[in-house]
Write an enzyme that holds these catalytic residues in place. Sequence first.
Site, PDB file in Angstrom:
ATOM      1  N   PRO A 287       0.954  -1.127  -0.050  1.00 12.63           N
ATOM      2  CA  PRO A 287      -0.153   0.043  -0.007  1.00 12.63           C
ATOM      3  C   PRO A 287       0.732   1.071   0.044  1.00 12.63           C
ATOM      4  CG  PRO A 287      -0.449  -1.179   1.905  1.00 12.63           C
ATOM      5  CD  PRO A 287       0.586  -2.098   1.044  1.00 12.63           C
TER       6      PRO A 287
ATOM      7  N   GLU B  64       3.435  -7.432   8.433  1.00  9.06           N
ATOM      8  CA  GLU B  64       3.496  -5.897   7.958  1.00  9.06           C
ATOM      9  C   GLU B  64       4.495  -5.654   6.955  1.00  9.06           C
ATOM     10  OE1 GLU B  64       0.895  -5.999  10.596  1.00  9.06           O
ATOM     11  OE2 GLU B  64       1.373  -4.237  10.074  1.00  9.06           O
TER      12      GLU B  64
ATOM     13  N   ARG C  86      -2.525  -9.260 -20.421  1.00  7.54           N
ATOM     14  CA  ARG C  86      -3.455  -9.146 -21.422  1.00  7.54           C
ATOM     15  C   ARG C  86      -2.914  -8.296 -22.348  1.00  7.54           C
ATOM     16  NH1 ARG C  86      -6.624  -4.864 -21.134  1.00  7.54           N
ATOM     17  NH2 ARG C  86      -8.470  -5.794 -22.308  1.00  7.54           N
TER      18      ARG C  86
ATOM     19  N   ASP D  18      -9.608  -0.087 -24.785  1.00  6.13           N
ATOM     20  CA  ASP D  18      -9.811  -0.116 -23.087  1.00  6.13           C
ATOM     21  C   ASP D  18      -9.961   1.428 -22.556  1.00  6.13           C
ATOM     22  OD1 ASP D  18      -9.638  -2.882 -23.115  1.00  6.13           O
ATOM     23  OD2 ASP D  18      -7.560  -2.877 -22.292  1.00  6.13           O
TER      24      ASP D  18
HETATM   25  N1  LIG Z   1      -2.744  -1.652  -2.003  1.00  2.00           N
HETATM   26  C1  LIG Z   1      -2.006  -2.501  -2.645  1.00  2.00           C
HETATM   27  O1  LIG Z   1      -1.556  -2.761  -3.600  1.00  2.00           O
HETATM   28  C2  LIG Z   1      -1.556  -3.528  -1.451  1.00  2.00           C
HETATM   29  C3  LIG Z   1      -0.617  -4.725  -1.414  1.00  2.00           C
HETATM   30  C4  LIG Z   1      -0.670  -5.300  -0.100  1.00  2.00           C
HETATM   31  N2  LIG Z   1      -1.506  -4.766   0.592  1.00  2.00           N
HETATM   32  O2  LIG Z   1      -2.205  -3.565  -0.121  1.00  2.00           O
END
Ligand SMILES: NC(=O)c1ccno1
Length: 241
Positions: free
Chosen positions: A87, A114, A156, A171
Amino acid sequence: TPYRVDVVTIFPEYLAPLRQSLLGKAAERGLVAIGVHDLRRWTDDVHRTVDDAPYGGGPGMVMRPEPWARALEAVRPPGTRLVVPTPAGRSFTQAVAAEWAAEPGLVFACGRYEGIDQRVADWAARHGPVSEVSIGDYVLAGGESAVLVMVEAVTRLIPGVVGNRESVEYDSHADGLLEGPSYTRPASWRGLDVPPVLLSGDHAAIARWRRAESLRRTAARRPDLLAALPEDALGPADRAV
Ligand SMILES: NC(=O)c1ccno1
């Protein structure tokens, strides 16, 4: 030579869908080669430990560096891009997918807990490009779902994987805009009619209408994409929308 995708994970069974449908056929046809590898294969203790407590304290566990280095030394062809879903990564976009589809292949490191000790990415960068990327602003339990998403988005775009090449070029996001609405038979359905221009046979008018709908939808749903368009992307006709 097939486009090579390798994934290292502690949940190899989670990546089973990579063998289905579109990707399965592409693999059968030798366009794509997929390898899924269990990180625990490269642990060195009887408990096959992959994680440990974070330095500096804090909740959860961090994945240890050594098993990852051994796994990547065994799996990653030199110079191949290592992708680490997180993330905290840069955004994964259609443009990134197109860039990666033009490379020989990818290796994915799926973090759990984590995350992975940062030194793994730092060390891996000595042996080829490393991309820490996010598929969206939300947190998953691990990288595996993000890998399924990215592998689908990238493969793809490999010539031959999707039968109808045109459908890839039209697309959403291919031209930086969202795709407009689509319709098929019947022309009138439950009191709802297909926009007449689409039945007119006037291809220039249809193209203009589709472009206008794409711009209208992008402005309504994703004004950020409109703002990100290069200066010359919008012609005079577009500005009238
Ligand atoms: N948002 C993401 O890409 C992600 C990867 C692992 N956890 O969240």
